[in-house]
Scaffold this motif. Structure first.
Motif, PDB file in Angstrom:
ATOM      1  N   SER B  61       0.828  -1.208   0.000  1.00 45.89           N
ATOM      2  CA  SER B  61       0.000   0.000   0.000  1.00 45.89           C
ATOM      3  C   SER B  61       0.866   1.263   0.000  1.00 45.89           C
ATOM      4  CB  SER B  61      -0.949   0.008   1.209  1.00 45.89           C
ATOM      5  OG  SER B  61      -2.060  -0.850   0.979  1.00 45.89           O
ATOM      6  N   ALA B  62       1.949   1.237   0.757  1.00 48.69           N
ATOM      7  CA  ALA B  62       2.845   2.403   0.776  1.00 48.69           C
ATOM      8  C   ALA B  62       3.438   2.643  -0.613  1.00 48.69           C
ATOM      9  CB  ALA B  62       3.952   2.201   1.816  1.00 48.69           C
ATOM     10  N   ALA B  63       3.812   1.572  -1.281  1.00 44.57           N
ATOM     11  CA  ALA B  63       4.382   1.694  -2.622  1.00 44.57           C
ATOM     12  C   ALA B  63       3.327   2.188  -3.610  1.00 44.57           C
ATOM     13  CB  ALA B  63       4.951   0.343  -3.070  1.00 44.57           C
ATOM     14  N   GLY B  64       2.119   1.676  -3.492  1.00 44.39           N
ATOM     15  CA  GLY B  64       1.044   2.086  -4.397  1.00 44.39           C
ATOM     16  C   GLY B  64       0.700   3.565  -4.233  1.00 44.39           C
ATOM     17  N   VAL B  96       6.961   0.061  10.325  1.00 47.84           N
ATOM     18  CA  VAL B  96       6.928   1.282   9.523  1.00 47.84           C
ATOM     19  C   VAL B  96       7.301   0.902   8.094  1.00 47.84           C
ATOM     20  CG1 VAL B  96       7.895   3.583   9.169  1.00 47.84           C
ATOM     21  CG2 VAL B  96       7.659   2.671  11.492  1.00 47.84           C
ATOM     22  N   ALA B  97       6.411   1.208   7.153  1.00 49.25           N
ATOM     23  CA  ALA B  97       6.688   0.924   5.739  1.00 49.25           C
ATOM     24  C   ALA B  97       6.865   2.240   5.000  1.00 49.25           C
ATOM     25  CB  ALA B  97       5.527   0.146   5.119  1.00 49.25           C
ATOM     26  N   GLU B  98       7.936   2.312   4.221  1.00 54.97           N
ATOM     27  CA  GLU B  98       8.131   3.503   3.395  1.00 54.97           C
ATOM     28  C   GLU B  98       8.164   3.090   1.937  1.00 54.97           C
ATOM     29  OE1 GLU B  98      10.981   7.064   4.074  1.00 54.97           O
ATOM     30  OE2 GLU B  98      11.920   5.803   2.549  1.00 54.97           O
ATOM     31  N   GLY B  99       7.169   3.565   1.170  1.00 61.67           N
ATOM     32  CA  GLY B  99       7.131   3.290  -0.263  1.00 61.67           C
ATOM     33  C   GLY B  99       7.727   4.460  -1.022  1.00 61.67           C
ATOM     34  N   ARG B 100       8.356   4.160  -2.166  1.00 57.47           N
ATOM     35  CA  ARG B 100       8.932   5.257  -2.959  1.00 57.47           C
ATOM     36  C   ARG B 100       8.905   4.889  -4.441  1.00 57.47           C
ATOM     37  NH1 ARG B 100      12.862   2.293  -0.665  1.00 57.47           N
ATOM     38  NH2 ARG B 100      14.629   1.745  -1.961  1.00 57.47           N
ATOM     39  N   ALA B 112       9.417   0.819  -4.983  1.00 59.89           N
ATOM     40  CA  ALA B 112      10.105   0.006  -3.985  1.00 59.89           C
ATOM     41  C   ALA B 112       9.554   0.389  -2.626  1.00 59.89           C
ATOM     42  CB  ALA B 112      11.607   0.248  -4.041  1.00 59.89           C
ATOM     43  N   ALA B 113       9.745  -0.479  -1.668  1.00 63.65           N
ATOM     44  CA  ALA B 113       9.346  -0.164  -0.302  1.00 63.65           C
ATOM     45  C   ALA B 113      10.275  -0.892   0.660  1.00 63.65           C
ATOM     46  CB  ALA B 113       7.893  -0.569  -0.046  1.00 63.65           C
ATOM     47  N   ASP B 114      10.463  -0.296   1.813  1.00 61.72           N
ATOM     48  CA  ASP B 114      11.199  -0.939   2.896  1.00 61.72           C
ATOM     49  C   ASP B 114      10.292  -0.981   4.099  1.00 61.72           C
ATOM     50  OD1 ASP B 114      14.099  -1.342   2.001  1.00 61.72           O
ATOM     51  OD2 ASP B 114      13.681   0.717   1.379  1.00 61.72           O
ATOM     52  N   VAL B 115      10.420  -2.044   4.874  1.00 62.32           N
ATOM     53  CA  VAL B 115       9.635  -2.143   6.110  1.00 62.32           C
ATOM     54  C   VAL B 115      10.602  -2.350   7.270  1.00 62.32           C
ATOM     55  CG1 VAL B 115       7.739  -3.283   7.316  1.00 62.32           C
ATOM     56  CG2 VAL B 115       7.732  -3.173   4.817  1.00 62.32           C
ATOM     57  N   GLN B 130       9.944  -4.732  -4.122  1.00 59.36           N
ATOM     58  CA  GLN B 130      10.207  -4.116  -5.423  1.00 59.36           C
ATOM     59  C   GLN B 130       9.082  -4.542  -6.353  1.00 59.36           C
ATOM     60  OE1 GLN B 130      14.313  -4.402  -6.961  1.00 59.36           O
ATOM     61  NE2 GLN B 130      13.489  -4.970  -8.935  1.00 59.36           N
ATOM     62  N   GLY B 131       8.431  -3.564  -7.012  1.00 59.70           N
ATOM     63  CA  GLY B 131       7.288  -3.960  -7.824  1.00 59.70           C
ATOM     64  C   GLY B 131       6.883  -2.967  -8.888  1.00 59.70           C
ATOM     65  N   THR B 132       5.737  -3.250  -9.469  1.00 54.41           N
ATOM     66  CA  THR B 132       5.228  -2.490 -10.602  1.00 54.41           C
ATOM     67  C   THR B 132       3.776  -2.105 -10.348  1.00 54.41           C
ATOM     68  OG1 THR B 132       6.576  -3.874 -12.068  1.00 54.41           O
ATOM     69  CG2 THR B 132       4.878  -2.528 -13.115  1.00 54.41           C
ATOM     70  N   MET B 133       3.468  -0.823 -10.526  1.00 58.24           N
ATOM     71  CA  MET B 133       2.101  -0.341 -10.424  1.00 58.24           C
ATOM     72  C   MET B 133       1.636   0.108 -11.809  1.00 58.24           C
ATOM     73  SD  MET B 133       1.091  -0.377  -7.182  1.00 58.24           S
ATOM     74  CE  MET B 133       2.012  -1.089  -5.804  1.00 58.24           C
ATOM     75  N   ILE B 134       0.341  -0.041 -12.063  1.00 57.87           N
ATOM     76  CA  ILE B 134      -0.206   0.422 -13.330  1.00 57.87           C
ATOM     77  C   ILE B 134      -1.337   1.408 -13.056  1.00 57.87           C
ATOM     78  CG2 ILE B 134      -1.906  -1.454 -13.624  1.00 57.87           C
ATOM     79  CD1 ILE B 134      -1.113  -1.373 -16.661  1.00 57.87           C
TER      80      ILE B 134
END
Lengths: 136, 136, 136, 136
Positions: B61-64, B96-100, B112-115, B130-134
């Motif tokens: 969710s943070a990454a999205g 704590v999740a940080e998406g970027r 990407a995100a780190d938790v 590490q992922g892909t959003m559309i």
């Protein structure tokens, strides 16, 4: 019920996340485990479909327990890494995740899982997972 | 609060999975979003640590939402795929999740995100995504 | 040159794939290794850009050698799994891959790598890798 | 030979990386493509087995061409992301990669591939890939 299955059912019962999601353990076979879950009102994303975290959770657990069926009684498994491709929104009556072992190893087990959404008895393939479990 | 941030906070509020997990939206910056969550009694795996699905859910969710900060107001995002490496058990006071955003695109956004797990003010890096959003 | 670096340079020299691709070992630091490669006429995909296999090969090797810098002298590493997101075509003067250790472990090491394409001294981030190495 | 197959064979012939690796295009069916490759002296890792980049290259290309069989004549595909689990060293007489389409879409196609190492007519499953192709 075999010892392996009994062990897995006891472990599943301790995964409170599965209870929160309403998930149930289905078939437990050698290298193959099924988990089903409803799409609860409390497990949705912003558009009203099931959250990716729901699909991931049951896919990951199904894959982990599939790995456990191929390991000695005293072993436990942890997810080293898991990759999920989401192909369709998680909508319908319930989700069915089937985890399976691709390559069993003493330490590292390569696993896969598929998740389907069932609606009125027909099912749609909504996600595919591929990952690594480690015996601990 | 910017329009983008308001839009993201409204979307987050509609993700019932986040409420079930007790997750809260933290900072919302350009291409960077933070989500925090306790490790609730109902979100555990069989050894009493947070379930991989909890870590995945807030990381995803943070990454999205990080991706959404870089898209036009009318856009929505869906996860195409996400890969998570789990490095340590999810134990401690909270996650704590940080998406970027790594590469913003008109259709495809690489994220990407780190938790981290925080305990008494110190934090441990427990997962990397590490992922892909559309855009949809 | 440290013993660790000497060992890595000797190992790299035995990777005939690196020679076929024209790859060279750059900096070798604690948990961080750089590999550079031209985009040879024999390493292209159908549109004339570098093949994904070229980008993967140098990214994977950079990540593996980064892991090796954190392990005892007698260890070797193998790739358990690797995921690559390709963000731009591999075109330009040369590619630069930087591998780094995210979490060092006695058996399992989590690694990442980035690959850039350099053209006239400027560089573009074309790929990101995230994976797992195992000491053997 | 169908138009789709002719188009794929022409495209494969332009992938100079495939020629460098000695790879050959095998069967081209609807959503399913096979590529074979020897383990050439110039494609090895430091222990004398085939480099992960060789296995990745033929698996990725097989998956990409599988995707192409399900798209209109004018389309091309690019790899968005690919994940590979390596299960055994690439040793033997030759490698065989089979790519297949899991979910065909107008823009995004989810693909998978398996790679086997053949020795004296028997084959071993050495790698599994899961990824995303985009029509361009």
């Amino acid at each position: 019920m075999t010892d392996a299955e009994a062990r897995i059912r006891a472990s599943f019962a301790r995964q409170s996340m599965m209870q929160t999601l309403g998930a149930e353990l289905g078939e437990v076979g050698e290298g193959r485990v099924t988990i089903t879950a409803p799409i609860l009102p409390g497990a949705l994303q912003q558009h009203g479909a099931g959250h990716a975290g729901l699909t991931f959770s049951i896919g990951d657990s199904a894959a982990g327990y599939a790995a456990l069926t191929t390991l000695p009684q005293s072993a436990e498994v942890m997810t080293v890494e898991m990759k999920i491709n989401l192909m369709s929104p998680a909508t319908g009556d319930r989700l069915v995740a089937e985890g399976r072992v691709i390559r069993a190893g003493r330490r590292i087990t390569v696993v896969a899982a598929d998740v389907w959404a069932e609606t009125d008895g027909t099912r749609k393939h909504i996600a595919m997972l591929q990952g690594t479990m480690i015996a601990v």
